[in-house]
Design a protein around this motif. Structure first.
Motif, PDB file in Angstrom:
ATOM      1  N   TYR A  86      24.335-103.638  90.955  1.00 21.90           N
ATOM      2  CA  TYR A  86      23.825-103.298  92.293  1.00 21.90           C
ATOM      3  C   TYR A  86      23.609-104.554  93.117  1.00 21.90           C
ATOM      4  CZ  TYR A  86      20.468-101.851  95.888  1.00 21.90           C
ATOM      5  OH  TYR A  86      19.833-101.623  97.080  1.00 21.90           O
ATOM      6  N   LYS A  87      23.948-104.448  94.399  1.00 23.85           N
ATOM      7  CA  LYS A  87      23.541-105.457  95.382  1.00 23.85           C
ATOM      8  C   LYS A  87      23.273-104.727  96.693  1.00 23.85           C
ATOM      9  CE  LYS A  87      25.116-109.310  98.214  1.00 23.85           C
ATOM     10  NZ  LYS A  87      23.737-109.820  98.421  1.00 23.85           N
ATOM     11  N   THR A 127      18.583-111.415  98.408  1.00 27.68           N
ATOM     12  CA  THR A 127      18.474-112.784  98.923  1.00 27.68           C
ATOM     13  C   THR A 127      18.492-112.714 100.451  1.00 27.68           C
ATOM     14  OG1 THR A 127      20.877-113.045  98.810  1.00 27.68           O
ATOM     15  CG2 THR A 127      19.611-113.849  96.941  1.00 27.68           C
ATOM     16  N   LYS A 128      18.078-113.786 101.068  1.00 28.16           N
ATOM     17  CA  LYS A 128      18.125-113.907 102.539  1.00 28.16           C
ATOM     18  C   LYS A 128      17.457-112.718 103.242  1.00 28.16           C
ATOM     19  CE  LYS A 128      22.402-116.569 102.227  1.00 28.16           C
ATOM     20  NZ  LYS A 128      23.819-116.706 102.618  1.00 28.16           N
ATOM     21  N   PRO A 129      16.172-112.521 103.147  1.00 24.93           N
ATOM     22  CA  PRO A 129      15.188-113.367 102.453  1.00 24.93           C
ATOM     23  C   PRO A 129      15.186-113.145 100.941  1.00 24.93           C
ATOM     24  CG  PRO A 129      14.084-111.491 103.386  1.00 24.93           C
ATOM     25  CD  PRO A 129      15.506-111.391 103.832  1.00 24.93           C
ATOM     26  N   ASN A 130      14.747-114.166 100.246  1.00 25.55           N
ATOM     27  CA  ASN A 130      14.754-114.131  98.792  1.00 25.55           C
ATOM     28  C   ASN A 130      13.540-113.391  98.252  1.00 25.55           C
ATOM     29  OD1 ASN A 130      15.665-114.798  96.161  1.00 25.55           O
ATOM     30  ND2 ASN A 130      14.183-116.463  96.072  1.00 25.55           N
ATOM     31  N   TRP A 142      23.491-116.037  90.314  1.00 26.66           N
ATOM     32  CA  TRP A 142      24.203-116.427  91.536  1.00 26.66           C
ATOM     33  C   TRP A 142      23.250-116.751  92.670  1.00 26.66           C
ATOM     34  CZ3 TRP A 142      29.523-116.689  92.744  1.00 26.66           C
ATOM     35  CH2 TRP A 142      29.822-116.781  94.106  1.00 26.66           C
ATOM     36  N   ARG A 143      22.302-115.864  92.930  1.00 23.66           N
ATOM     37  CA  ARG A 143      21.357-115.952  94.033  1.00 23.66           C
ATOM     38  C   ARG A 143      22.078-116.364  95.328  1.00 23.66           C
ATOM     39  NH1 ARG A 143      18.961-112.635  93.479  1.00 23.66           N
ATOM     40  NH2 ARG A 143      17.070-113.214  94.605  1.00 23.66           N
ATOM     41  N   ALA A 144      21.627-117.407  96.015  1.00 20.38           N
ATOM     42  CA  ALA A 144      22.268-117.807  97.271  1.00 20.38           C
ATOM     43  C   ALA A 144      23.106-119.070  97.134  1.00 20.38           C
ATOM     44  CB  ALA A 144      21.200-118.009  98.348  1.00 20.38           C
TER      45      ALA A 144
END
Length: 262
Positions: A86-87, A127-130, A142-144
């Motif tokens: 999921y993302k 992420t973005k915001p984290n 992976w994150r940003a």
């Protein structure tokens, strides 16, 4: 001899002998795949998981494409381990968006001892915001800051660490055409189980052994992250599939039952 003598005595006295029974195999671990939104082809990759993970009889698979409905304490209590495919994206349907209550239920489940498997690009979610606590729970990834070059064939190498997931697995294998993730965030306390060399002669190559598979803990929960498997072709690798089966079982129980081929 002792058993035989006891059996003869029982027969002479007319005492019925209970039949010998084989030990029952353990109940399969109950896995919930959390999906429904992603920048990747989550429908195909989820179908592939649904097909191969139950093959050994050790894993029972359920799927939710509606996290807003199903990430509740009551529902998550039914499972031993969760798998993130999921993302969050701007195109996600309302039922795929995690509310604050969903987020708390997810964190509480892992913190309380539920296993967690983080697959491929799921580590870029929130992420973005984290969402910092999510980042801790999933053991980075992976994150940003992560990146990769073009898909190519590469060798995955087991590290020297002794761990139930990797013990008994080949020291290395040539992986299918896939993305080689680079610059992954590996949090303190995590244990890397497998790496792949990023050839600097290739586009965006780093010249480093990049972490590919690692484990960590979050509260009482065991966390397994595997960054392989961009698409159906990459997921067709038998080694990838065995690493995933083992990761799911370990995250759920802390143990691994070797497959018949191992």
């Amino acid at each position: 001899m002792t058993t035989l003598c006891a059996a003869l005595v029982s027969l002479s006295l007319g005492i019925p002998i209970a039949p010998l029974t084989s030990p029952q195999p353990p109940e399969p671990v109950k896995l919930l795949i959390i999906t429904g939104d992603h920048g990747h082809d989550w429908k195909t990759t989820t179908r592939v998981f649904e097909e191969f993970l139950p093959e050994t009889g050790r894993i029972q698979v359920d799927i939710t494409t509606k996290p807003a409905d199903d990430l509740t304490p009551e529902n998550l209590a039914r499972y031993d381990v969760l798998l993130l495919n999921y993302k969050d994206t701007a195109n996600g349907a309302p039922e795929t968006r995690w509310t604050d209550a969903n987020k708390n239920a997810f964190l509480d489940a892992i913190r309380g001892g539920k296993g967690l498997v983080v697959f491929h690009h799921a580590s870029s979610a929130f992420t973005k915001p984290n969402w910092e606590e999510f980042e801790k729970a999933i053991a980075g990834g992976w994150r940003a800051q992560g990146f990769h070059g073009p898909k190519h064939v590469f060798t995955v190498k087991k590290t020297a660490v002794s761990h139930p997931i990797s013990d008994g697995m080949p020291s290395e294998f040539v992986h299918k055409l896939d993305e080689l993730y680079q610059n992954s965030m590996i949090p303190p306390g995590a244990t890397v189980l497998a790496t792949a060399y990023s050839d600097p002669k290739l586009p965006r190559g780093t010249g480093k052994d990049e972490p590919i598979i690692w484990v960590a803990t979050y509260g009482s929960g065991r966390v397994y992250q595997n960054v392989l498997g961009h698409d159906e072709e990459a997921m067709s690798s038998p080694e990838f599939r065995e690493w995933m089966r083992r990761g799911v079982e370990w995250a759920a129980t802390g143990k691994v039952t070797a497959s018949p081929t191992q």
